[in-house]
Design an enzyme around this catalytic site. Structure first.
Site, short mmCIF file in Angstrom:
data_model
loop_
_atom_site.label_atom_id
_atom_site.label_comp_id
_atom_site.label_asym_id
_atom_site.label_seq_id
_atom_site.Cartn_x
_atom_site.Cartn_y
_atom_site.Cartn_z
N GLN A 154 0.85 -1.20 0.00
CA GLN A 154 0.00 0.00 0.00
C GLN A 154 0.88 1.25 0.00
O GLN A 154 1.49 1.58 1.02
CB GLN A 154 -0.88 -0.04 1.26
N GLY A 155 0.96 1.93 -1.14
CA GLY A 155 1.82 3.11 -1.26
C GLY A 155 1.01 4.39 -1.09
O GLY A 155 0.74 5.10 -2.05
N SER A 195 1.38 6.60 2.26
CA SER A 195 2.12 7.59 3.05
C SER A 195 3.37 8.08 2.34
O SER A 195 4.04 7.34 1.61
CB SER A 195 2.55 6.99 4.39
N SER A 233 4.69 -1.15 4.00
CA SER A 233 4.84 -2.50 4.58
C SER A 233 4.88 -3.56 3.48
O SER A 233 4.07 -3.52 2.55
CB SER A 233 3.67 -2.83 5.51
N GLU A 264 -9.36 -1.40 5.77
CA GLU A 264 -8.19 -1.68 6.62
C GLU A 264 -8.61 -1.76 8.09
O GLU A 264 -8.29 -2.71 8.78
CB GLU A 264 -7.15 -0.56 6.43
N GLU A 324 -4.69 9.94 17.46
CA GLU A 324 -5.27 11.30 17.45
C GLU A 324 -6.26 11.43 16.29
O GLU A 324 -7.35 11.99 16.45
CB GLU A 324 -4.17 12.36 17.31
C1 FAD Z 1 4.12 -0.40 11.47
C2 FAD Z 1 3.64 0.60 10.44
C3 FAD Z 1 3.27 0.15 9.19
C4 FAD Z 1 2.83 1.06 8.21
N1 FAD Z 1 2.51 0.58 6.97
C5 FAD Z 1 2.12 1.45 5.99
C6 FAD Z 1 1.87 1.00 4.66
O1 FAD Z 1 1.98 -0.19 4.35
N2 FAD Z 1 1.52 1.91 3.71
C7 FAD Z 1 1.39 3.23 4.00
O2 FAD Z 1 1.04 4.00 3.10
N3 FAD Z 1 1.65 3.71 5.25
C8 FAD Z 1 2.01 2.85 6.24
N4 FAD Z 1 2.28 3.30 7.53
C9 FAD Z 1 2.25 4.75 7.75
C10 FAD Z 1 1.10 5.24 8.60
O3 FAD Z 1 -0.12 5.14 7.90
C11 FAD Z 1 1.43 6.69 8.98
O4 FAD Z 1 2.57 6.63 9.82
C12 FAD Z 1 0.31 7.36 9.69
O5 FAD Z 1 -0.75 7.60 8.80
C13 FAD Z 1 0.75 8.69 10.31
O6 FAD Z 1 1.39 9.51 9.38
P1 FAD Z 1 2.81 10.18 9.69
O7 FAD Z 1 3.72 9.11 10.18
O8 FAD Z 1 3.20 10.96 8.49
O9 FAD Z 1 2.56 11.16 10.91
P2 FAD Z 1 1.94 12.62 10.83
O10 FAD Z 1 0.69 12.60 10.02
O11 FAD Z 1 2.99 13.59 10.44
O12 FAD Z 1 1.53 12.87 12.34
C14 FAD Z 1 2.48 13.28 13.35
C15 FAD Z 1 1.73 13.45 14.66
O13 FAD Z 1 0.75 14.51 14.54
C16 FAD Z 1 -0.55 14.04 14.88
N5 FAD Z 1 -1.56 14.66 14.01
C17 FAD Z 1 -1.48 14.80 12.65
N6 FAD Z 1 -2.59 15.40 12.18
C18 FAD Z 1 -3.41 15.63 13.26
C19 FAD Z 1 -4.71 16.21 13.42
N7 FAD Z 1 -5.41 16.65 12.37
N8 FAD Z 1 -5.24 16.26 14.66
C20 FAD Z 1 -4.55 15.78 15.74
N9 FAD Z 1 -3.29 15.23 15.67
C21 FAD Z 1 -2.74 15.16 14.43
C22 FAD Z 1 -0.49 12.53 14.64
O14 FAD Z 1 -1.46 11.85 15.39
C23 FAD Z 1 0.93 12.20 15.06
O15 FAD Z 1 1.01 12.06 16.46
C24 FAD Z 1 2.73 2.44 8.52
C25 FAD Z 1 3.11 2.89 9.79
C26 FAD Z 1 3.56 1.98 10.76
C27 FAD Z 1 3.93 2.50 12.12
#
Ligand code: FAD
Length: 379
Positions: A124-125, A127, A159, A242, A362
Site C-alpha cells: 500500500q503506497g 504515506s 509495509s 483496513e 489522534e
Molecule cells: C508499522 C507501520 C506500518 C505502516 N505501513 C504502511 C503502509 O503499508 N503503507 C502506508 O502508506 N503507510 C504505512 N504506515 C504509515 C502510517 O499510515 C502513517 O505513519 C500514519 O498515517 C501517520 O502519518 P505520519 O507518520 O506521516 O505522521 P503525521 O501525520 O505527520 O503525524 C504526526 C503526529 O501529529 C498528529 N496529528 C497529525 N494530524 C493531526 C490532526 N489533524 N489532529 C490531531 N493530531 C494530528 C499525529 O497523530 C501524530 O502524532 C505504517 C506505519 C507503521 C507505524
C-alpha cells in the site's frame, strides 16, 4: 445485536476449527525475517488450497460468500489457532475489496486470483515523508504519457514492499485541482528498475516496512482504478476496509497474548498479588469490550453496506490495550522480558507502532468525535 450463533454459523465455525486442527501452521519462526515471511506465505497457500484464503470474498471471485458474522468467526478462529495473518493480507483485506468496488471487469479477472493464491503480493503506497495523516497532501505525481502515466515521487512506511509485485499507489494527476480532487489511484508494477525499495530498520530490529523511490515508473492506463481524478474516494474504500477487516484478528491475537501472560503470572505465583490480579483483570475486561465492540461494528456494515467510522473506535481501543498489555508483561516478568530476542521484549517494542499504523490515535479520536459522536469539526 444478537451474539448467539445460528446453526449455519456454528457449522461454519466447526468446519473451520476442524480445518485448523488438521492444518497446524507449526511453530512461528522467531528471528529470521525471511523464514517468518515464507511461513506466512506457505500458510496462505494452504488456506487457498482449502478454500479458506478469503471467506469474505464473493463466491464468483474465489471466496465463500461468508456473511459478516462468518468472516468475524474466521478471524477469531485464525487467531485462536495461533495461525499467522496471511502473507498477502493487504491484497486480501484492502486491495481485493477495493477492486471489487471500483475495478473494471478486466482488472478483477487479472488481479483477484493471484491475490488469493499469494502468487502476487500487494503493498500500500499511500504515506509519504510529508503526507501521512493528511494523505491528500501527497506530492508523488503521475504525468500522462501516451496511453499511460509516468510516476515520480517518494513513499514511506510501505509495509511488505520488499515482497510485493503490485502497489496500491495514490498519486497527484492534476496539480491545479483542489487537494482532494487531483488524485488518482493506480496499481503500480513493482518489478521495474524505476522503483527502488529500501528497507527501514524498526525499533524491534526487523524491517517490515520500506521507503519507495519512484523515478519515472510507468503505469498503463488500464491500471488506473476508479477513474482519473477519483483517487481520494477509492483510497477511502481501502482505508475503511483496513480498519474494519483487521479488528477481529487483532482482538483475538491480543486475547491470546493476555492468556499467555496470565499463565506465566500464575506459574510464578504472581496471581496471589492483588495488584497484579487487578491489572490483569482490567485487561481481561478491555479484551471483552474490544470483542463486543468489534461485533457491534458489524451492525454498521450491515446498515450502510460498507465499514463505517466505528471501525476507528476498535483500532484505537486495541492499540491502547495492546500497549498496556506489553508494558504489564515486562513489569511482571522483569529483566528477562527485556533480553534481546525475547518474545515479550519484541511485543513491547512492536506495540509502540500500534497507535500510529493504520491511522494514528489522534486521527481516530477526531473521526470518532466528528462522525460517531457528531461533535463540531476541528478547524
Ligand atoms: C508499522 C507501520 C506500518 C505502516 N505501513 C504502511 C503502509 O503499508 N503503507 C502506508 O502508506 N503507510 C504505512 N504506515 C504509515 C502510517 O499510515 C502513517 O505513519 C500514519 O498515517 C501517520 O502519518 P505520519 O507518520 O506521516 O505522521 P503525521 O501525520 O505527520 O503525524 C504526526 C503526529 O501529529 C498528529 N496529528 C497529525 N494530524 C493531526 C490532526 N489533524 N489532529 C490531531 N493530531 C494530528 C499525529 O497523530 C501524530 O502524532 C505504517 C506505519 C507503521 C507505524
Amino acid at each position: 445485536m444478537d451474539l448467539t450463533f445460528s446453526e449455519r454459523e456454528t457449522a461454519f465455525r466447526d468446519e473451520l476449527r476442524a480445518w485448523f486442527t488438521a492444518n497446524d501452521p507449526g511453530p512461528e519462526p522467531s528471528d529470521d525475517e525471511r523464514a517468518h515471511y515464507a511461513w506466512r506465505r506457505d500458510f496462505q497457500r494452504r488456506l487457498y488450497a482449502g478454500g479458506w484464503a478469503a471467506p469474505h470474498w464473493p463466491v464468483e471471485y474465489g471466496g465463500r460468500g461468508a456473511t459478516l458474522t462468518e468472516s468475524a468467526i474466521f478471524f477469531e478462529e485464525l487467531g485462536r489457532a495461533r495461525a499467522p495473518l496471511p502473507a498477502n493480507v493487504l491484497g486480501l483485506l484492502l486491495g481485493g475489496p477495493t477492486l471489487m468496488v471500483w475495478g473494471t471487469e478486466e482488472q478483477k479477472d487479472r488481479f483477484l486470483g493471484p491475490i488469493l493464491s499469494a502468487e502476487e503480493i500487494w503493498c500500500q503506497g499511500f504515506s509519504e515523508p510529508e503526507a501521512g495523516s493528511d494523505l491528500a497532501a501527497l506530492k508523488t505525481r503521475a504525468v500522462r504519457d501516451g496511453d499511460g502515466w509516468v510516476v515520480t515521487g517518494q513513499k514511506v512506511w510501505t509495509s511488505g514492499a520488499q515482497h510485493a509485485r503490485w502497489c496500491m499507489l495514490v498519486a497527484r494527476t492534476d496539480a491545479d485541482a483542489a487537494k482532494h480532487k487531483g488524485l488518482t489511484y493506480f496499481l503500480m508494477d513493482m518489478e521495474q528498475p524505476e522503483v527502488q525499495v529500501r528497507p527501514l530498520r524498526q525499533i524491534t530490529g526487523g524491517s517490515e516496512f520500506n521507503e519507495l523511490f519512484i523515478e519515472g515508473a510507468r503505469i498503463p492506463d488500464e491500471h488506473v482504478v476508479g477513474g482519473v481524478g477519483n483517487g481520494w474516494k477509492v483510497a477511502l474504500t481501502t482505508l475503511m476496509n483496513e480498519r474494519a477487516g483487521l479488528a477481529f484478528f487483532l482482538q483475538v491475537r491480543m486475547r491470546g497474548l493476555l492468556d499467555d501472560l496470565i499463565a506465566e503470572a500464575a506459574a510464578r505465583g504472581l496471581l496471589d498479588d492483588d495488584v497484579v490480579a487487578d491489572r490483569l483483570g482490567a485487561l481481561h475486561v478491555k479484551a471483552e469490550i474490544l470483542r463486543l465492540t468489534a461485533y457491534r461494528g458489524l451492525t454498521a456494515i450491515e446498515k450502510y453496506g460498507q465499514p463505517g467510522p466505528e471501525g476507528s473506535l476498535t483500532k484505537w481501543m486495541w492499540s491502547e490495550a495492546n500497549q498496556e498489555l506489553a508494558q504489564l508483561a515486562v513489569e511482571l516478568l522483569g529483566p528477562e522480558a527485556l533480553v534481546a530476542g525475547s518474545r515479550w521484549g519484541y511485543e513491547l517494542l512492536r506495540a509502540r507502532g500500534n497507535s500510529i499504523e493504520g491511522g494514528t490515535t489522534e486521527i481516530l479520536k477526531n473521526i470518532v468525535a466528528e462522525r460517531v459522536l457528531g461533535l463540531p469539526r476541528v478547524r
